[in-house]
Design an enzyme around this catalytic site. Structure first.
Site, PDB file in Angstrom:
ATOM      1  N   LYS A 126      -5.649  17.712  11.674  1.00  0.00           N
ATOM      2  CA  LYS A 126      -5.355  18.044  13.206  1.00  0.00           C
ATOM      3  C   LYS A 126      -5.453  16.709  13.670  1.00  0.00           C
ATOM      4  O   LYS A 126      -6.631  16.198  14.388  1.00  0.00           O
ATOM      5  CB  LYS A 126      -6.033  18.974  13.951  1.00  0.00           C
ATOM      6  CG  LYS A 126      -5.848  20.650  13.641  1.00  0.00           C
ATOM      7  CD  LYS A 126      -6.012  21.685  14.141  1.00  0.00           C
ATOM      8  CE  LYS A 126      -5.446  23.175  13.781  1.00  0.00           C
ATOM      9  NZ  LYS A 126      -6.844  23.281  13.053  1.00  0.00           N
TER      10      LYS A 126
HETATM   11  P1  OMP Z   1      -8.388  32.743  10.251  1.00  0.00           P
HETATM   12  O1  OMP Z   1      -8.374  32.897  11.887  1.00  0.00           O
HETATM   13  O2  OMP Z   1      -9.256  32.813   9.418  1.00  0.00           O
HETATM   14  O3  OMP Z   1      -6.897  32.998  10.136  1.00  0.00           O
HETATM   15  O4  OMP Z   1      -7.954  30.719  10.159  1.00  0.00           O
HETATM   16  C1  OMP Z   1      -6.481  30.735  10.987  1.00  0.00           C
HETATM   17  C2  OMP Z   1      -6.708  29.355  10.359  1.00  0.00           C
HETATM   18  O5  OMP Z   1      -5.654  28.790  11.074  1.00  0.00           O
HETATM   19  C3  OMP Z   1      -7.547  27.980  10.249  1.00  0.00           C
HETATM   20  O6  OMP Z   1      -8.031  27.271  10.215  1.00  0.00           O
HETATM   21  C4  OMP Z   1      -7.740  27.439  11.831  1.00  0.00           C
HETATM   22  O7  OMP Z   1      -8.077  25.961  12.375  1.00  0.00           O
HETATM   23  C5  OMP Z   1      -5.971  27.319  11.629  1.00  0.00           C
HETATM   24  N1  OMP Z   1      -6.010  27.814  13.413  1.00  0.00           N
HETATM   25  C6  OMP Z   1      -5.597  28.463  14.455  1.00  0.00           C
HETATM   26  O8  OMP Z   1      -6.865  29.172  13.978  1.00  0.00           O
HETATM   27  N2  OMP Z   1      -4.853  28.415  15.347  1.00  0.00           N
HETATM   28  C7  OMP Z   1      -3.766  27.342  15.609  1.00  0.00           C
HETATM   29  O9  OMP Z   1      -3.576  27.421  17.142  1.00  0.00           O
HETATM   30  C8  OMP Z   1      -3.744  25.859  14.985  1.00  0.00           C
HETATM   31  C9  OMP Z   1      -4.111  26.350  13.513  1.00  0.00           C
HETATM   32  C10 OMP Z   1      -3.683  25.547  12.753  1.00  0.00           C
HETATM   33  O10 OMP Z   1      -3.924  24.203  12.978  1.00  0.00           O
HETATM   34  O11 OMP Z   1      -4.105  25.551  11.330  1.00  0.00           O
END
Ligand code: OMP
Length: 271
Positions: A89
């Protein structure tokens, strides 16, 4: 090979839209297992079921030198037929962005990354110049605070529209190398639907199912392209911490397999 070709091959190879988020948190991992051993065990247990792995840099940087070494060695362990995403990011002025791009693509060797577009085109361009790598631009993020800026109605291209839609439009204009994707959270299905309708061919990285509560059926129905592809549905905690005991890799495989099958059931009805 182009990024889209690599992604499409990975989706076909494992018949999967599932992206496993490797976000190792020692507080949630089984006691006595190192981050590297944990990640390798998860990869070994799931590499035939996922189309991608996404490594969020935060979880590695937080562990200092050992974390950075685990980041590199985990990336090296991801098989070539699966997409490796370095979720960093980044977003900074062009000269600094060039150094970020070198780190993510040249040093760590990721196939794709995530980029924060707040600083505009010159902050994204150094990533786009790696024509065979994917660049996922944050568009409509999954968190509650997404509404603070991304929903603001702004004047652009002769009309008023939410900022996240302006980001999607800009991303489409910048996509001259065909290597841009968008990040859209599963927790905002209406926005996801609108983005897919307006950009039928763009790859979408969709986090927010599982721990964040996004609806899987809607995510698949609204997210996929006309071939039920070009979509990466991310899940991190749901898979990594399916068990906190020694059987964590077996439990992760079971959770991955179930999720892939559910996604494929919804894919079939989206066609
Ligand atoms: P879980 O919620 O555990 O499945 O993880 C979500 C992953 O996606 C994490 O690494 C977050 O940082 C990432 N993420 C989001 O949750 N929301 C977003 O809007 C964007 C991301 C990302 O860019 O991956």
């Amino acid at each position: 090979m182009s990024f889209i070709a690599k992604l499409t091959n990975a989706i076909h190879h494992n018949n999967s839209l599932l992206c496993i988020g490797l976000d190792p948190d020692p507080d949630k991992m089984p006691a006595g297992v190192s981050v590297l051993d944990f990640n390798w065990a998860i990869i070994d247990a799931t590499a035939d079921l996922a189309c991608a792995y996404k490594l969020n840099f935060a979880f590695y940087e937080a562990l200092g030198e050992e974390g950075l070494s685990s980041l590199k060695r985990t990336r090296e362990h991801i098989p070539g037929n699966v997409v490796a995403i370095g979720d960093a990011k980044r977003g900074d002025i062009g000269n600094t962005a060039k150094a970020y791009a070198r780190a993510i693509f040249d040093y760590f060797g990721f196939d794709a990354t995530t980029v924060n577009p707040y600083l505009g085109f010159d902050s994204v361009e150094p990533f786009l110049q790696y024509q065979d790598r994917g660049v996922f631009i944050l568009c409509r993020t999954s968190n509650a605070g997404a509404i603070d800026f991304q929903s603001l109605s702004v004047e652009a291209d002769g009309g008023r529209r939410p900022l996240f839609e302006v980001v999607a439009r800009k991303a489409a204009q910048w996509n001259t190398n065909g290597n841009i994707g968008l990040v859209v959270g599963a927790t905002y299905p209406d926005e996801l639907k609108a983005i897919r309708e307006n950009y039928p061919d763009i790859p979408l990285l969709i986090p927010g199912i599982g721990a964040q509560g996004g609806d899987l059926a809607l995510t698949v129905r609204y997210g996929v392209d006309r071939r039920a592809e070009r979509t990466l549905i991310n899940s991190s905690r749901l898979i990594l911490y399916a068990s906190r005991e020694k059987d964590f890799a077996v439990a992760a495989r079971k959770a991955t397999s179930e999720l892939r099958d559910q996604i494929n059931t919804h894919r079939a009805s989206a066609l």
